[in-house]
Design a protein around this motif. Structure first.
Motif, PDB file in Angstrom:
ATOM      1  N   GLN A  24     -49.025  33.582  47.439  1.00  0.00           N
ATOM      2  CA  GLN A  24     -49.701  32.554  48.240  1.00  0.00           C
ATOM      3  C   GLN A  24     -48.725  31.451  48.655  1.00  0.00           C
ATOM      4  OE1 GLN A  24     -52.744  31.705  45.330  1.00  0.00           O
ATOM      5  NE2 GLN A  24     -54.345  32.663  46.609  1.00  0.00           N
ATOM      6  N   LEU A  25     -47.901  30.997  47.714  1.00  0.00           N
ATOM      7  CA  LEU A  25     -46.922  29.965  48.045  1.00  0.00           C
ATOM      8  C   LEU A  25     -45.928  30.494  49.068  1.00  0.00           C
ATOM      9  CD1 LEU A  25     -45.625  27.216  47.708  1.00  0.00           C
ATOM     10  CD2 LEU A  25     -44.418  28.103  45.687  1.00  0.00           C
ATOM     11  N   ALA A  26     -45.460  31.708  48.874  1.00  0.00           N
ATOM     12  CA  ALA A  26     -44.505  32.308  49.808  1.00  0.00           C
ATOM     13  C   ALA A  26     -45.072  32.353  51.224  1.00  0.00           C
ATOM     14  CB  ALA A  26     -44.136  33.720  49.338  1.00  0.00           C
ATOM     15  N   GLU A  27     -46.321  32.767  51.356  1.00  0.00           N
ATOM     16  CA  GLU A  27     -46.951  32.836  52.673  1.00  0.00           C
ATOM     17  C   GLU A  27     -47.088  31.451  53.305  1.00  0.00           C
ATOM     18  OE1 GLU A  27     -50.589  34.959  51.903  1.00  0.00           O
ATOM     19  OE2 GLU A  27     -49.525  36.864  51.648  1.00  0.00           O
ATOM     20  N   ARG A  28     -47.413  30.457  52.495  1.00  0.00           N
ATOM     21  CA  ARG A  28     -47.602  29.096  53.021  1.00  0.00           C
ATOM     22  C   ARG A  28     -46.291  28.475  53.505  1.00  0.00           C
ATOM     23  NH1 ARG A  28     -52.142  26.371  49.035  1.00  0.00           N
ATOM     24  NH2 ARG A  28     -53.651  28.025  49.347  1.00  0.00           N
ATOM     25  N   VAL A  29     -45.171  28.829  52.869  1.00  0.00           N
ATOM     26  CA  VAL A  29     -43.901  28.211  53.255  1.00  0.00           C
ATOM     27  C   VAL A  29     -43.009  29.128  54.088  1.00  0.00           C
ATOM     28  CG1 VAL A  29     -43.932  26.605  51.308  1.00  0.00           C
ATOM     29  CG2 VAL A  29     -42.714  28.788  51.082  1.00  0.00           C
ATOM     30  N   GLY A  30     -43.459  30.375  54.319  1.00  0.00           N
ATOM     31  CA  GLY A  30     -42.747  31.271  55.221  1.00  0.00           C
ATOM     32  C   GLY A  30     -41.556  32.002  54.643  1.00  0.00           C
ATOM     33  N   VAL A  31     -41.651  32.396  53.362  1.00  0.00           N
ATOM     34  CA  VAL A  31     -40.588  33.188  52.741  1.00  0.00           C
ATOM     35  C   VAL A  31     -41.220  34.360  52.007  1.00  0.00           C
ATOM     36  CG1 VAL A  31     -39.011  31.212  52.488  1.00  0.00           C
ATOM     37  CG2 VAL A  31     -40.573  31.798  50.609  1.00  0.00           C
ATOM     38  N   THR A  32     -40.399  35.182  51.382  1.00  0.00           N
ATOM     39  CA  THR A  32     -40.916  36.306  50.610  1.00  0.00           C
ATOM     40  C   THR A  32     -41.251  35.868  49.191  1.00  0.00           C
ATOM     41  OG1 THR A  32     -38.752  36.994  49.786  1.00  0.00           O
ATOM     42  CG2 THR A  32     -39.473  37.918  51.919  1.00  0.00           C
ATOM     43  N   ARG A  33     -42.061  36.649  48.532  1.00  0.00           N
ATOM     44  CA  ARG A  33     -42.384  36.399  47.126  1.00  0.00           C
ATOM     45  C   ARG A  33     -41.114  36.439  46.285  1.00  0.00           C
ATOM     46  NH1 ARG A  33     -43.709  40.164  43.060  1.00  0.00           N
ATOM     47  NH2 ARG A  33     -44.548  39.102  41.230  1.00  0.00           N
ATOM     48  N   GLN A  34     -40.189  37.318  46.631  1.00  0.00           N
ATOM     49  CA  GLN A  34     -38.930  37.431  45.894  1.00  0.00           C
ATOM     50  C   GLN A  34     -38.137  36.129  45.954  1.00  0.00           C
ATOM     51  OE1 GLN A  34     -40.151  39.820  47.930  1.00  0.00           O
ATOM     52  NE2 GLN A  34     -40.627  41.338  46.360  1.00  0.00           N
ATOM     53  N   THR A  35     -38.221  35.423  47.083  1.00  0.00           N
ATOM     54  CA  THR A  35     -37.541  34.134  47.207  1.00  0.00           C
ATOM     55  C   THR A  35     -38.152  33.123  46.250  1.00  0.00           C
ATOM     56  OG1 THR A  35     -36.942  34.561  49.511  1.00  0.00           O
ATOM     57  CG2 THR A  35     -36.949  32.263  48.790  1.00  0.00           C
ATOM     58  N   ILE A  36     -39.473  33.090  46.161  1.00  0.00           N
ATOM     59  CA  ILE A  36     -40.145  32.170  45.239  1.00  0.00           C
ATOM     60  C   ILE A  36     -39.770  32.513  43.799  1.00  0.00           C
ATOM     61  CG2 ILE A  36     -42.374  31.326  44.379  1.00  0.00           C
ATOM     62  CD1 ILE A  36     -41.594  30.380  47.274  1.00  0.00           C
ATOM     63  N   ILE A  37     -39.730  33.784  43.467  1.00  0.00           N
ATOM     64  CA  ILE A  37     -39.338  34.219  42.119  1.00  0.00           C
ATOM     65  C   ILE A  37     -37.933  33.703  41.800  1.00  0.00           C
ATOM     66  CG2 ILE A  37     -38.684  36.234  40.733  1.00  0.00           C
ATOM     67  CD1 ILE A  37     -40.985  37.742  42.218  1.00  0.00           C
TER      68      ILE A  37
END
Length: 82
Positions: A24-37
């Motif tokens: 959800q955070l990744a989608e809101r800020v425009g990156v992949t889930r892997q980037t958030i990880i």
């Protein structure tokens, strides 16, 4: 040689905001889930625009999300000057 690192409160803020998932955070800020990880694990320091998008998503200042740490004595002097 000095050591610089960026720490963050992304995981804690996700849970304080309705247990938001990494996806959800990744989608809101425009990156992949892997980037958030990678950001949460401290393996990747985000660009300044991405750091601001993350902070705005949580409605907090960038300093509440990300902290810069350095053992460089010059940084400590500069930090105390107005």
């Amino acid at each position: 040689m000095s050591s610089d690192r960026v720490t963050n409160q992304v995981r804690r803020l996700r849970f304080e905001n309705g247990e938001m998932t990494q996806q959800q955070l990744a989608e809101r800020v425009g990156v992949t889930r892997q980037t958030i990880i990678a950001i949460e694990a401290g393996k990747y320091a985000p660009s300044l625009p991405l750091a601001f998008r993350i902070a705005r998503t949580f409605g907090v200042s960038i300093e509440r999300v990300f902290q810069y740490e350095s053992d460089n004595p010059l940084y400590e002097v500069l930090k105390t000057e107005p």
